[in-house]
Design a protein around this motif. Structure first.
Motif, PDB file in Angstrom:
ATOM      1  N   GLY A   1       0.790  -1.174  -0.062  1.00 28.50           N
ATOM      2  CA  GLY A   1       0.076   0.004  -0.069  1.00 28.50           C
ATOM      3  C   GLY A   1       0.868   1.208   0.081  1.00 28.50           C
ATOM      4  N   ILE A   2       1.878   1.177   0.853  1.00 27.35           N
ATOM      5  CA  ILE A   2       2.725   2.448   1.125  1.00 27.35           C
ATOM      6  C   ILE A   2       3.596   2.482  -0.447  1.00 27.35           C
ATOM      7  CG2 ILE A   2       4.719   3.342   2.100  1.00 27.35           C
ATOM      8  CD1 ILE A   2       3.647   2.431   4.608  1.00 27.35           C
ATOM      9  N   SER A   3       3.924   1.478  -0.817  1.00 28.48           N
ATOM     10  CA  SER A   3       4.711   1.639  -2.044  1.00 28.48           C
ATOM     11  C   SER A   3       3.923   2.091  -3.376  1.00 28.48           C
ATOM     12  CB  SER A   3       5.191  -0.025  -2.443  1.00 28.48           C
ATOM     13  OG  SER A   3       5.993  -0.399  -1.452  1.00 28.48           O
ATOM     14  N   MET A   4       2.662   1.521  -3.545  1.00 30.35           N
ATOM     15  CA  MET A   4       1.812   2.037  -4.473  1.00 30.35           C
ATOM     16  C   MET A   4       1.703   3.737  -4.491  1.00 30.35           C
ATOM     17  SD  MET A   4      -0.652  -1.040  -5.149  1.00 30.35           S
ATOM     18  CE  MET A   4      -2.091  -0.288  -4.144  1.00 30.35           C
ATOM     19  N   ALA A   5       1.125   4.086  -3.113  1.00 30.23           N
ATOM     20  CA  ALA A   5       1.069   5.349  -3.006  1.00 30.23           C
ATOM     21  C   ALA A   5       2.466   6.424  -3.426  1.00 30.23           C
ATOM     22  CB  ALA A   5       0.742   5.734  -1.598  1.00 30.23           C
ATOM     23  N   ALA A   6       3.333   5.807  -3.032  1.00 28.66           N
ATOM     24  CA  ALA A   6       4.662   6.317  -3.206  1.00 28.66           C
ATOM     25  C   ALA A   6       5.185   6.446  -4.689  1.00 28.66           C
ATOM     26  CB  ALA A   6       5.896   5.494  -2.445  1.00 28.66           C
ATOM     27  N   THR A   7       4.594   5.135  -5.257  1.00 31.57           N
ATOM     28  CA  THR A   7       5.119   5.285  -6.831  1.00 31.57           C
ATOM     29  C   THR A   7       4.086   6.396  -7.544  1.00 31.57           C
ATOM     30  OG1 THR A   7       5.482   2.864  -6.751  1.00 31.57           O
ATOM     31  CG2 THR A   7       5.000   3.706  -8.807  1.00 31.57           C
ATOM     32  N   ALA A   8       3.005   6.573  -6.948  1.00 33.00           N
ATOM     33  CA  ALA A   8       2.133   7.406  -7.567  1.00 33.00           C
ATOM     34  C   ALA A   8       2.581   8.733  -7.444  1.00 33.00           C
ATOM     35  CB  ALA A   8       0.697   7.037  -7.115  1.00 33.00           C
ATOM     36  N   MET A   9       2.841   9.011  -6.270  1.00 33.97           N
ATOM     37  CA  MET A   9       3.158  10.394  -5.864  1.00 33.97           C
ATOM     38  C   MET A   9       4.575  10.866  -6.702  1.00 33.97           C
ATOM     39  SD  MET A   9       2.481  11.207  -1.970  1.00 33.97           S
ATOM     40  CE  MET A   9       3.709   9.899  -1.311  1.00 33.97           C
ATOM     41  N   VAL A  10       5.566  10.159  -6.681  1.00 33.35           N
ATOM     42  CA  VAL A  10       7.094  10.315  -7.352  1.00 33.35           C
ATOM     43  C   VAL A  10       6.600  10.440  -8.877  1.00 33.35           C
ATOM     44  CG1 VAL A  10       9.172   9.589  -7.747  1.00 33.35           C
ATOM     45  CG2 VAL A  10       8.427   9.528  -5.448  1.00 33.35           C
ATOM     46  N   SER A  11       6.120   9.133  -9.404  1.00 32.39           N
ATOM     47  CA  SER A  11       5.980   9.459 -10.854  1.00 32.39           C
ATOM     48  C   SER A  11       4.962  10.634 -11.331  1.00 32.39           C
ATOM     49  CB  SER A  11       4.940   8.142 -11.203  1.00 32.39           C
ATOM     50  OG  SER A  11       5.630   6.907 -10.867  1.00 32.39           O
TER      51      SER A  11
ATOM     52  N   ILE B   1      10.774   7.898   2.393  1.00 35.51           N
ATOM     53  CA  ILE B   1      11.816   7.110   3.372  1.00 35.51           C
ATOM     54  C   ILE B   1      11.247   7.342   5.038  1.00 35.51           C
ATOM     55  CG2 ILE B   1      14.105   7.391   3.926  1.00 35.51           C
ATOM     56  CD1 ILE B   1      14.608   7.992   1.225  1.00 35.51           C
ATOM     57  N   THR B   2      10.946   8.679   5.315  1.00 31.38           N
ATOM     58  CA  THR B   2      10.524   9.011   6.639  1.00 31.38           C
ATOM     59  C   THR B   2       9.272   7.997   6.974  1.00 31.38           C
ATOM     60  OG1 THR B   2      11.155  11.043   6.379  1.00 31.38           O
ATOM     61  CG2 THR B   2       9.874  10.801   8.147  1.00 31.38           C
ATOM     62  N   VAL B   3       8.248   7.976   6.339  1.00 33.97           N
ATOM     63  CA  VAL B   3       7.417   6.868   6.535  1.00 33.97           C
ATOM     64  C   VAL B   3       7.903   5.564   6.789  1.00 33.97           C
ATOM     65  CG1 VAL B   3       5.032   5.882   5.628  1.00 33.97           C
ATOM     66  CG2 VAL B   3       5.454   8.489   5.558  1.00 33.97           C
ATOM     67  N   TRP B   4       8.606   5.116   5.819  1.00 33.19           N
ATOM     68  CA  TRP B   4       9.071   3.697   6.051  1.00 33.19           C
ATOM     69  C   TRP B   4      10.047   3.564   7.246  1.00 33.19           C
ATOM     70  CZ3 TRP B   4       7.600  -0.618   4.362  1.00 33.19           C
ATOM     71  CH2 TRP B   4       6.790  -0.692   3.111  1.00 33.19           C
ATOM     72  N   ARG B   5      10.620   4.457   7.571  1.00 35.85           N
ATOM     73  CA  ARG B   5      11.589   4.416   8.739  1.00 35.85           C
ATOM     74  C   ARG B   5      10.733   4.284   9.990  1.00 35.85           C
ATOM     75  NH1 ARG B   5      14.001   9.505   9.591  1.00 35.85           N
ATOM     76  NH2 ARG B   5      12.399   9.898  10.902  1.00 35.85           N
ATOM     77  N   ASN B   6       9.789   4.940  10.085  1.00 35.38           N
ATOM     78  CA  ASN B   6       8.814   4.992  11.238  1.00 35.38           C
ATOM     79  C   ASN B   6       7.931   3.524  11.271  1.00 35.38           C
ATOM     80  OD1 ASN B   6       9.553   7.643  11.855  1.00 35.38           O
ATOM     81  ND2 ASN B   6       7.948   8.659  10.815  1.00 35.38           N
TER      82      ASN B   6
END
Length: 143
Positions: free
Chosen positions: A86-96, A115-120
């Motif tokens: 879920g986080i990866s899909m959101a990240a991909t959409a935002m960066v793309s 990266i901050t979200v993943w670290r948390n």
């Protein structure tokens, strides 16, 4: 004849997805891009399922409690994977989107936020695994 060519091109596309050739997804058809991106994900899920089956096969010799433990572990792994996907899909959409708009500075900011979200998330999982494990074990009837 057309179906035969389509089948051959499907095999070629599958081979291309398995090789992992670099693609410019802005210049290919959407269906082709989705297929190329989905093949590695499908293979990963197949391998994860196979791992669970083999794990249960070998652990099954140790008894019912061992099999139950593997089953619970697999359930937790699926939850962790779901959050990750879920986080990866959101990240991909935002960066793309930022890359598509040629706003590279904003894309960099999105990457840092991700990266901050993943670290948390990592610290949350680590904390719950280390400090709350007794509560988890107690919830399943173990002492």
């Amino acid at each position: 004849m057309k179906a035969k060519n389509k089948l051959r091109s499907s095999w070629e596309l599958l081979k291309e997805a398995l090789r992992g050739d670099e693609q410019d997804f802005t210049k290919i058809r959407i269906k082709t891009g989705i297929f190329l991106l989905s093949v590695p994900m499908i293979l990963e899920m197949i391998m994860e399922s196979l791992f669970a089956v083999v794990d249960i096969f070998f652990v099954g010799r140790l008894g019912e409690e061992a099999v139950a433990t593997v089953g619970l572990t697999e359930a937790v792994i699926i939850i962790v994977y779901s959050v990750g996907v879920g986080i990866s899909m959101a990240a991909t959409a935002m960066v793309s989107r930022r890359f598509g708009e040629k706003k590279y500075t904003e894309a960099k900011q999105r990457c840092l936020s991700i990266i901050t979200v993943w670290r948390n998330k990592f610290y949350n999982y680590w904390y719950s695994g280390v400090y709350l494990r007794e509560g988890y074990i107690g919830a399943y009837g173990r002492e």
